[in-house]
Design a protein around this motif. Structure first.
Motif, PDB file in Angstrom:
ATOM      1  N   LEU A  85       0.761  -0.934  -0.120  1.00  0.00           N
ATOM      2  CA  LEU A  85       0.064  -0.009   0.319  1.00  0.00           C
ATOM      3  C   LEU A  85       0.954   1.363  -0.020  1.00  0.00           C
ATOM      4  CD1 LEU A  85      -3.141   0.741   0.008  1.00  0.00           C
ATOM      5  CD2 LEU A  85      -2.542   1.088   2.685  1.00  0.00           C
ATOM      6  N   ALA A  86       1.643   1.354   1.117  1.00  0.00           N
ATOM      7  CA  ALA A  86       3.105   2.263   0.818  1.00  0.00           C
ATOM      8  C   ALA A  86       3.297   2.947  -0.138  1.00  0.00           C
ATOM      9  CB  ALA A  86       4.005   1.959   1.556  1.00  0.00           C
ATOM     10  N   ALA A  87       3.567   1.271  -1.243  1.00  0.00           N
ATOM     11  CA  ALA A  87       4.318   1.647  -3.112  1.00  0.00           C
ATOM     12  C   ALA A  87       3.499   2.321  -3.556  1.00  0.00           C
ATOM     13  CB  ALA A  87       4.772   0.223  -3.361  1.00  0.00           C
ATOM     14  N   LEU A  88       2.340   1.780  -3.842  1.00  0.00           N
ATOM     15  CA  LEU A  88       1.117   2.461  -4.134  1.00  0.00           C
ATOM     16  C   LEU A  88       0.615   3.878  -4.331  1.00  0.00           C
ATOM     17  CD1 LEU A  88      -1.483  -0.375  -4.184  1.00  0.00           C
ATOM     18  CD2 LEU A  88       0.042   0.204  -6.322  1.00  0.00           C
ATOM     19  N   SER A  89       1.513   4.039  -3.220  1.00  0.00           N
ATOM     20  CA  SER A  89       0.732   5.539  -2.991  1.00  0.00           C
ATOM     21  C   SER A  89       1.868   6.370  -3.298  1.00  0.00           C
ATOM     22  CB  SER A  89       1.301   5.959  -1.159  1.00  0.00           C
ATOM     23  OG  SER A  89       2.296   5.691  -0.630  1.00  0.00           O
ATOM     24  N   LEU A  90       2.691   5.730  -4.152  1.00  0.00           N
ATOM     25  CA  LEU A  90       3.491   7.183  -5.117  1.00  0.00           C
ATOM     26  C   LEU A  90       2.580   7.180  -5.805  1.00  0.00           C
ATOM     27  CD1 LEU A  90       6.988   4.987  -4.637  1.00  0.00           C
ATOM     28  CD2 LEU A  90       6.455   6.895  -3.029  1.00  0.00           C
ATOM     29  N   LEU A  91       1.230   6.814  -6.829  1.00  0.00           N
ATOM     30  CA  LEU A  91       1.270   6.978  -7.940  1.00  0.00           C
ATOM     31  C   LEU A  91       0.556   8.432  -7.598  1.00  0.00           C
ATOM     32  CD1 LEU A  91      -0.264   6.653 -10.270  1.00  0.00           C
ATOM     33  CD2 LEU A  91      -1.868   5.033  -9.533  1.00  0.00           C
ATOM     34  N   PRO A  92      -0.356   8.445  -6.898  1.00  0.00           N
ATOM     35  CA  PRO A  92      -0.853   9.852  -5.986  1.00  0.00           C
ATOM     36  C   PRO A  92       0.087  11.059  -5.806  1.00  0.00           C
ATOM     37  CG  PRO A  92      -1.840   8.151  -4.630  1.00  0.00           C
ATOM     38  CD  PRO A  92      -1.140   7.501  -5.400  1.00  0.00           C
ATOM     39  N   SER A  93       1.247  10.267  -5.512  1.00  0.00           N
ATOM     40  CA  SER A  93       2.374  11.336  -5.064  1.00  0.00           C
ATOM     41  C   SER A  93       2.677  12.634  -6.392  1.00  0.00           C
ATOM     42  CB  SER A  93       3.301  10.637  -4.594  1.00  0.00           C
ATOM     43  OG  SER A  93       3.686  10.454  -3.322  1.00  0.00           O
ATOM     44  N   LEU A  94       2.183  10.953  -7.609  1.00  0.00           N
ATOM     45  CA  LEU A  94       2.971  11.944  -8.809  1.00  0.00           C
ATOM     46  C   LEU A  94       1.861  13.488  -9.446  1.00  0.00           C
ATOM     47  CD1 LEU A  94       4.241   9.399 -10.613  1.00  0.00           C
ATOM     48  CD2 LEU A  94       4.989  10.919  -9.435  1.00  0.00           C
ATOM     49  N   MET A  95       0.887  12.870  -8.810  1.00  0.00           N
ATOM     50  CA  MET A  95      -0.236  13.334  -9.154  1.00  0.00           C
ATOM     51  C   MET A  95      -0.469  14.757  -8.516  1.00  0.00           C
ATOM     52  SD  MET A  95      -3.641  10.409  -9.628  1.00  0.00           S
ATOM     53  CE  MET A  95      -5.045  11.148  -9.328  1.00  0.00           C
ATOM     54  N   VAL A  96      -0.498  14.532  -7.424  1.00  0.00           N
ATOM     55  CA  VAL A  96       0.129  15.768  -6.831  1.00  0.00           C
ATOM     56  C   VAL A  96       1.006  16.972  -6.601  1.00  0.00           C
ATOM     57  CG1 VAL A  96       0.404  16.619  -4.068  1.00  0.00           C
ATOM     58  CG2 VAL A  96      -1.125  14.611  -4.353  1.00  0.00           C
ATOM     59  N   MET A  97       1.810  16.507  -7.427  1.00  0.00           N
ATOM     60  CA  MET A  97       3.252  16.902  -7.975  1.00  0.00           C
ATOM     61  C   MET A  97       2.605  17.992  -8.660  1.00  0.00           C
ATOM     62  SD  MET A  97       6.797  15.564  -8.601  1.00  0.00           S
ATOM     63  CE  MET A  97       6.664  14.466 -10.507  1.00  0.00           C
ATOM     64  N   PHE A  98       2.280  17.053  -9.957  1.00  0.00           N
ATOM     65  CA  PHE A  98       1.728  17.920 -11.608  1.00  0.00           C
ATOM     66  C   PHE A  98       0.745  19.072 -11.435  1.00  0.00           C
ATOM     67  CE2 PHE A  98       4.410  13.625 -13.223  1.00  0.00           C
ATOM     68  CZ  PHE A  98       5.030  14.093 -13.985  1.00  0.00           C
ATOM     69  N   GLY A  99      -0.202  17.969  -9.823  1.00  0.00           N
ATOM     70  CA  GLY A  99      -1.616  18.715  -9.896  1.00  0.00           C
ATOM     71  C   GLY A  99      -1.247  20.518  -9.154  1.00  0.00           C
ATOM     72  N   ALA A 100       0.694  20.427  -8.486  1.00  0.00           N
ATOM     73  CA  ALA A 100       0.489  21.641  -8.143  1.00  0.00           C
ATOM     74  C   ALA A 100       1.141  22.837  -9.120  1.00  0.00           C
ATOM     75  CB  ALA A 100       1.379  21.252  -6.958  1.00  0.00           C
ATOM     76  N   GLY A 101       1.933  21.594  -9.445  1.00  0.00           N
ATOM     77  CA  GLY A 101       2.311  22.188 -10.890  1.00  0.00           C
ATOM     78  C   GLY A 101       2.020  23.474 -12.039  1.00  0.00           C
ATOM     79  N   ASP A 102       0.695  22.743 -12.172  1.00  0.00           N
ATOM     80  CA  ASP A 102      -0.392  22.613 -12.894  1.00  0.00           C
ATOM     81  C   ASP A 102      -1.146  24.189 -12.185  1.00  0.00           C
ATOM     82  OD1 ASP A 102       0.413  21.617 -15.706  1.00  0.00           O
ATOM     83  OD2 ASP A 102      -0.967  20.183 -14.937  1.00  0.00           O
ATOM     84  N   TYR A 103      -1.177  23.709 -10.926  1.00  0.00           N
ATOM     85  CA  TYR A 103      -1.990  24.574 -10.492  1.00  0.00           C
ATOM     86  C   TYR A 103      -1.731  26.439 -10.269  1.00  0.00           C
ATOM     87  CZ  TYR A 103      -5.238  26.517  -6.959  1.00  0.00           C
ATOM     88  OH  TYR A 103      -6.096  27.822  -5.605  1.00  0.00           O
ATOM     89  N   THR A 104      -0.484  26.294  -9.315  1.00  0.00           N
ATOM     90  CA  THR A 104       0.414  27.149  -8.534  1.00  0.00           C
ATOM     91  C   THR A 104       0.069  29.172 -10.276  1.00  0.00           C
ATOM     92  OG1 THR A 104       2.666  26.222  -9.276  1.00  0.00           O
ATOM     93  CG2 THR A 104       1.218  26.127  -7.354  1.00  0.00           C
ATOM     94  N   PRO A 105       1.043  28.638 -11.654  1.00  0.00           N
ATOM     95  CA  PRO A 105       0.790  29.304 -12.418  1.00  0.00           C
ATOM     96  C   PRO A 105      -0.398  29.868 -12.611  1.00  0.00           C
ATOM     97  CG  PRO A 105       1.039  27.187 -13.506  1.00  0.00           C
ATOM     98  CD  PRO A 105       1.221  26.929 -11.800  1.00  0.00           C
ATOM     99  N   HIS A 106      -1.526  29.403 -13.042  1.00  0.00           N
ATOM    100  CA  HIS A 106      -3.181  29.862 -13.133  1.00  0.00           C
ATOM    101  C   HIS A 106      -3.214  30.697 -12.238  1.00  0.00           C
ATOM    102  CE1 HIS A 106      -4.401  27.673 -16.901  1.00  0.00           C
ATOM    103  NE2 HIS A 106      -2.690  26.818 -16.382  1.00  0.00           N
ATOM    104  N   LEU A 107      -3.217  30.460 -10.663  1.00  0.00           N
ATOM    105  CA  LEU A 107      -3.343  30.668  -9.945  1.00  0.00           C
ATOM    106  C   LEU A 107      -2.774  32.288  -9.396  1.00  0.00           C
ATOM    107  CD1 LEU A 107      -4.725  30.706  -6.455  1.00  0.00           C
ATOM    108  CD2 LEU A 107      -3.424  29.536  -5.458  1.00  0.00           C
ATOM    109  N   ALA A 108      -1.476  31.830  -9.415  1.00  0.00           N
ATOM    110  CA  ALA A 108      -0.716  33.047  -9.590  1.00  0.00           C
ATOM    111  C   ALA A 108      -0.695  34.091 -10.917  1.00  0.00           C
ATOM    112  CB  ALA A 108       0.961  33.622  -9.784  1.00  0.00           C
ATOM    113  N   LEU A 109      -1.866  33.568 -12.002  1.00  0.00           N
ATOM    114  CA  LEU A 109      -2.035  34.826 -12.281  1.00  0.00           C
ATOM    115  C   LEU A 109      -3.182  35.130 -12.462  1.00  0.00           C
ATOM    116  CD1 LEU A 109      -0.672  32.697 -16.118  1.00  0.00           C
ATOM    117  CD2 LEU A 109      -0.057  34.806 -15.323  1.00  0.00           C
TER     118      LEU A 109
END
Length: 225
Positions: A85-109
């Protein structure tokens, strides 16, 4: 008589497969909520760091995502006492990483972006086979130093098009087409990743409680948490 006493002593020794009472339900619930809080905190901290590091270097945000992902994975491991289960949690970790990367520039603008009408005057990919288009823009006060970038085929822009853009006066967030700036829409990956972490924590808490009832003790049971 002497053999019987030895047999009784061995039967009462801990760690020989005898059933235990595990841990109280309240303790399991408290531990589960703690891991849920860790996941929510990791997603929030990840997003904040991505926002603060924007325009500096992507390495900071990426390393923060890796660290927070490992923290959540270890917490799930302690709660569930199983690595799958710990290993599977790395997949949503990538989702959070890419999600934060997409969200923040739009929020700043959306927060501080300046609107401007511009005309596309040139395309860097014109006459080439490149799928990376860097469009030169001319505004009211002349040609902009920053270009509008489109990666991939099927670009909707053509030289001569007039569009409205949002640009960051601080030069941190990248320039963007005003019609495409929507921070709420860019939260999908971030929310899905956080929700998946939460679901995994609830599953780990339940399964961990059952495993402890079956005398499969976790490292977490050594601490009063």
């Amino acid at each position: 008589m002497h053999r019987a006493e030895i047999h009784i002593g061995e039967a009462q020794a801990p760690g020989h497969g005898l059933p235990t009472q595990g841990v109280p339900v309240r303790t399991s619930v408290r531990r589960t909520l703690l891991v849920v809080a860790i996941g929510l905190g990791a997603a929030a901290a990840n997003t904040l760091i991505a926002y603060l590091a924007m325009g500096i270097t992507d390495f900071i945000a990426i390393m923060a995502s890796v660290i927070f992902g490992l923290v959540v994975a270890v917490a799930l491991r302690f709660l569930h006492r199983a690595w799958w289960l710990a290993a599977l949690s790395l997949l949503p970790s990538l989702m959070v990483m890419f999600g934060a990367g997409d969200y923040t520039p739009h929020l700043a603008l959306e927060q501080r972006g300046v609107r401007e009408q511009v005309v596309i005057t040139a395309d860097s990919a014109a006459g080439t086979e490149s799928n990376r288009h860097a469009y030169t823009l001319r505004g009211e006060h002349g040609v902009l130093a920053e270009k509008l970038v489109w990666r991939g085929g099927g670009s909707p822009y053509r030289v001569g098009d007039r569009i409205e853009i949002l640009r960051d006066p601080e030069g941190i967030a990248p320039l963007w087409d005003r019609a495409d700036v929507d921070s709420a829409e860019k939260m999908d990956w971030l929310l899905w990743g956080t929700a998946t972490w939460t679901a995994m924590a609830l599953l780990a808490g339940y399964r961990g409680h059952i495993r402890r009832k079956k005398n499969k003790q976790s490292l977490l049971d050594r601490f009063d948490i």
